[in-house]
Enzyme design. Structure first.
Site, PDB file in Angstrom:
ATOM      1  N   CYS A   2      91.381  90.129  48.733  1.00  0.00           N
ATOM      2  CA  CYS A   2      90.437  89.699  49.770  1.00  0.00           C
ATOM      3  C   CYS A   2      91.224  88.877  50.773  1.00  0.00           C
ATOM      4  O   CYS A   2      91.675  87.782  50.468  1.00  0.00           O
ATOM      5  CB  CYS A   2      89.302  88.878  49.162  1.00  0.00           C
ATOM      6  SG  CYS A   2      88.093  88.302  50.382  1.00  0.00           S
ATOM      7  N   GLU A 101      87.613  95.051  54.260  1.00  0.00           N
ATOM      8  CA  GLU A 101      88.766  95.814  53.822  1.00  0.00           C
ATOM      9  C   GLU A 101      89.011  96.889  54.868  1.00  0.00           C
ATOM     10  O   GLU A 101      88.213  97.055  55.797  1.00  0.00           O
ATOM     11  CB  GLU A 101      88.550  96.431  52.439  1.00  0.00           C
ATOM     12  CG  GLU A 101      88.597  95.447  51.285  1.00  0.00           C
ATOM     13  CD  GLU A 101      89.944  94.761  51.108  1.00  0.00           C
ATOM     14  OE1 GLU A 101      90.916  95.174  51.790  1.00  0.00           O
ATOM     15  OE2 GLU A 101      90.021  93.831  50.300  1.00  0.00           O
TER      16      GLU A 101
END
Length: 234
Positions: A2, A101
């Protein structure tokens, strides 16, 4: 992993979702939080559970202070040494409204926003320190634990943040929780908790902020992802 996320949940809604947490802060909505910036972290000290703003990215002890660890593999934290100690003594929750992402490669690489189908995301994190090598000033800092992905995330990345459900929040913050209780939490959340959608390429630059980052540009082609007909996160 992340590497970019948002926390645009209002303080009243946070207080509703975390009723026993003291939120003394004026929390500004964020749509593009990047490493080294301050993030909202919830931790328990004694009988009090409070929120604080701390740096995203911790350092290794007596090692390369210039290396900022924004993510730590949950498998590593469950092992031994420095991260195992943090797992034992300094766990935090990091509330989030979404994370990003990227799917595809080259010119076709496009950002995706991953959002909860219902509720608020809460990443499992560890609290450590960061020392500015220029000034010697040491500040609290956090890192986000990651795990192998669920079926949704696996289509575009091989890691994802550990996301806890409300039942896990109390276990995670409780200083009495042992490794036997913590280890089962450090796995991928069910795919049905999340949904994905194309995001604006403006998110590639951490200087860009605002809700428009969650909107794809007009020329965005649909990103091919698995179609899931799944229930809401209870």
């Amino acid at each position: 992993m992340c590497g970019r996320y948002g926390m645009s949940v209002s303080t009243p809604r946070l207080s509703e979702r975390f009723p026993h947490v003291d939120f003394p802060l004026t929390i500004e909505p964020r749509y593009n939080i990047a490493p080294t910036q301050d993030v909202l972290a919830i931790r328990r000290v004694g009988d009090a559970t409070s929120a604080e703003l701390v740096r995203w990215g911790i350092e290794l002890p007596a090692a390369d202070g210039s290396r900022s660890l924004i993510n730590v593999r949950s498998e590593t934290a469950l092992g031994s040494g420095f991260f195992r100690k943090l797992l034992d003594q300094d766990r935090v929750l990091l509330p989030a409204s979404h994370f990003y992402e990227w799917a595809g490669s080259g010119r076709a690489r496009r950002p995706l926003a991953i959002l909860p189908r219902d509720g608020v995301l809460a990443f499992a994190g560890l609290r450590g320190r960061w020392t500015d090598q220029r000034t010697g000033r040491s500040v609290p800092a956090v890192t986000i634990l990651t795990c192998a992905p669920n079926d949704l995330i696996r289509s575009f990345h091989d890691r994802m943040p550990v996301i806890l459900d409300p039942a896990g929040w109390e276990v995670w913050l409780d200083p009495r929780s042992g490794f036997d209780q913590l280890a089962p939490l450090l796995t991928a959340c069910p795919a049905e908790w999340l949904e994905t959608r194309p995001a604006s390429r403006l998110v590639n630059d951490a200087q860009h902020e605002g809700p428009e980052l969650l909107e794809p540009p007009g020329d965005t082609e649909p990103v091919q992802l698995p179609l899931l007909d799944l229930p809401l996160w209870p």
